[in-house]
Design an enzyme around this catalytic site. Structure first.
Site, PDB file in Angstrom:
ATOM      1  N   GLY A 240     -17.542   0.197  45.380  1.00 44.06           N
ATOM      2  CA  GLY A 240     -18.666  -0.004  45.884  1.00 44.06           C
ATOM      3  C   GLY A 240     -19.331   2.033  45.460  1.00 44.06           C
TER       4      GLY A 240
ATOM      5  NE  ARG B  41     -13.998 -15.248  42.180  1.00 40.78           N
ATOM      6  CZ  ARG B  41     -12.794 -16.554  42.370  1.00 40.78           C
ATOM      7  NH1 ARG B  41     -11.674 -15.703  41.556  1.00 40.78           N
ATOM      8  NH2 ARG B  41     -12.987 -17.978  42.196  1.00 40.78           N
TER       9      ARG B  41
ATOM     10  CG  HIS C  47     -21.224  -5.768  31.551  1.00 43.42           C
ATOM     11  ND1 HIS C  47     -20.248  -6.915  32.019  1.00 43.42           N
ATOM     12  CD2 HIS C  47     -20.858  -6.592  29.915  1.00 43.42           C
ATOM     13  CE1 HIS C  47     -19.104  -7.059  31.186  1.00 43.42           C
ATOM     14  NE2 HIS C  47     -19.688  -6.599  30.315  1.00 43.42           N
TER      15      HIS C  47
HETATM   16  C1  GRF Z   1     -19.112  -1.939  37.140  1.00 45.01           C
HETATM   17  O1  GRF Z   1     -18.366  -0.094  36.462  1.00 45.01           O
HETATM   18  C2  GRF Z   1     -19.715  -2.485  37.110  1.00 45.01           C
HETATM   19  O2  GRF Z   1     -20.114  -2.185  35.907  1.00 45.01           O
HETATM   20  C3  GRF Z   1     -18.890  -3.406  37.285  1.00 45.01           C
HETATM   21  O3  GRF Z   1     -18.273  -3.652  38.357  1.00 45.01           O
HETATM   22  C4  GRF Z   1     -17.776  -1.891  38.343  1.00 45.01           C
HETATM   23  C5  GRF Z   1     -18.398  -2.183  39.439  1.00 45.01           C
HETATM   24  O4  GRF Z   1     -18.245  -0.588  40.279  1.00 45.01           O
HETATM   25  N1  GRF Z   1     -19.571  -4.707  36.742  1.00 45.01           N
HETATM   26  P1  GRF Z   1     -18.193  -0.054  41.300  1.00 45.01           P
HETATM   27  O5  GRF Z   1     -17.460  -1.043  42.681  1.00 45.01           O
HETATM   28  O6  GRF Z   1     -19.829  -0.167  41.734  1.00 45.01           O
HETATM   29  O7  GRF Z   1     -17.670   1.247  41.836  1.00 45.01           O
END
Ligand code: GRF
Length: 206
Positions: free
Chosen positions: A30, A109, A127
């Site tokens: 998060g 998901r 992403h």
């Molecule tokens: C991030 O690196 C995002 O790009 C990917 O999942 C990760 C989530 O990180 N989709 P966090 O839970 O916000 O620290």
């Protein structure tokens, strides 16, 4: 690469008027949720996070949300017979909180059209690669394996095809010779935390 070179300050400024109601879905730590919430507190983003939905019981995002008194709901994908049934349960919570935009912040998901069609062009995802390179799982590892010297992150509009919707904003980082997936991901995440609030403003100002 500086975001300033890509967008005018007005495009990425907070919208005047009432706060936009956001829902966040996350599966992990998060840190992107936290960056968005901090941007709201700093009045860099005129929004309110109405709820956080998470699907892994130990996801740290739940604690982070509750520390800001934002309701966080665990919805276990394993409890549903199909992806559509799971998405219907998610949608029910999002509708209960009357959200206008759905922000995926580490949601692991795939979404079905049950959710995508409920918020047309109003679902964003971040992403950890420069899309269209390295979509899907393990994007950071994919970049290392490919031997690229520049990687980064992308915020895009979510469509039915995985990691393929219109790109809103990107930030690049160098890949260093001794990088591991952990060190490269950490460098990318620094940029994610800067980019996501700006990209949400870009989306709201479109
Ligand atoms: C991030 O690196 C995002 O790009 C990917 O999942 C990760 C989530 O990180 N989709 P966090 O839970 O916000 O620290």
């Amino acid at each position: 690469m500086s975001l300033k070179s890509l967008v005018s300050p007005a495009d990425a400024s907070p919208q005047p008027g009432r706060a936009v109601r956001l829902g966040i879905m996350a599966s992990g730590s998060g840190s992107n949720f936290e960056a968005i919430q901090q941007a709201i507190i700093a009045q860099q983003l005129n929004a309110e996070i109405r709820c956080v939905l998470y699907n892994l019981p130990d996801a740290l995002v739940a604690q982070r949300a509750r520390s800001y008194n934002i309701p966080a709901f665990f919805i276990d994908h394993k409890a549903y017979k199909s992806r559509r049934a799971f998405d219907t349960a998610l949608l029910h919570q999002l509708a209960n909180h009357d959200i206008e935009w759905l922000i995926l912040a580490g949601w692991m998901r795939r979404l079905t059209t049950t959710i995508i069609d409920a918020y047309p062009q109003k679902i964003l995802n971040i992403h950890p690669s420069l899309l269209p390179s390295f979509p899907g799982l393990h994007a950071v590892e994919q970049a290392l394996t490919a031997g690229v010297t520049i990687s980064g992150c992308t915020v895009h509009v979510v469509t039915a095809e995985l990691d393929s919707g219109p790109i809103l904003a990107q930030a690049a980082v160098p890949v260093l010779p001794d990088d591991t997936a952990r060190t490269l991901h950490a460098r990318i995440q620094e940029q994610e935390h800067r980019l996501y609030p700006l990209a949400i403003n870009l989306a709201l100002n479109r």
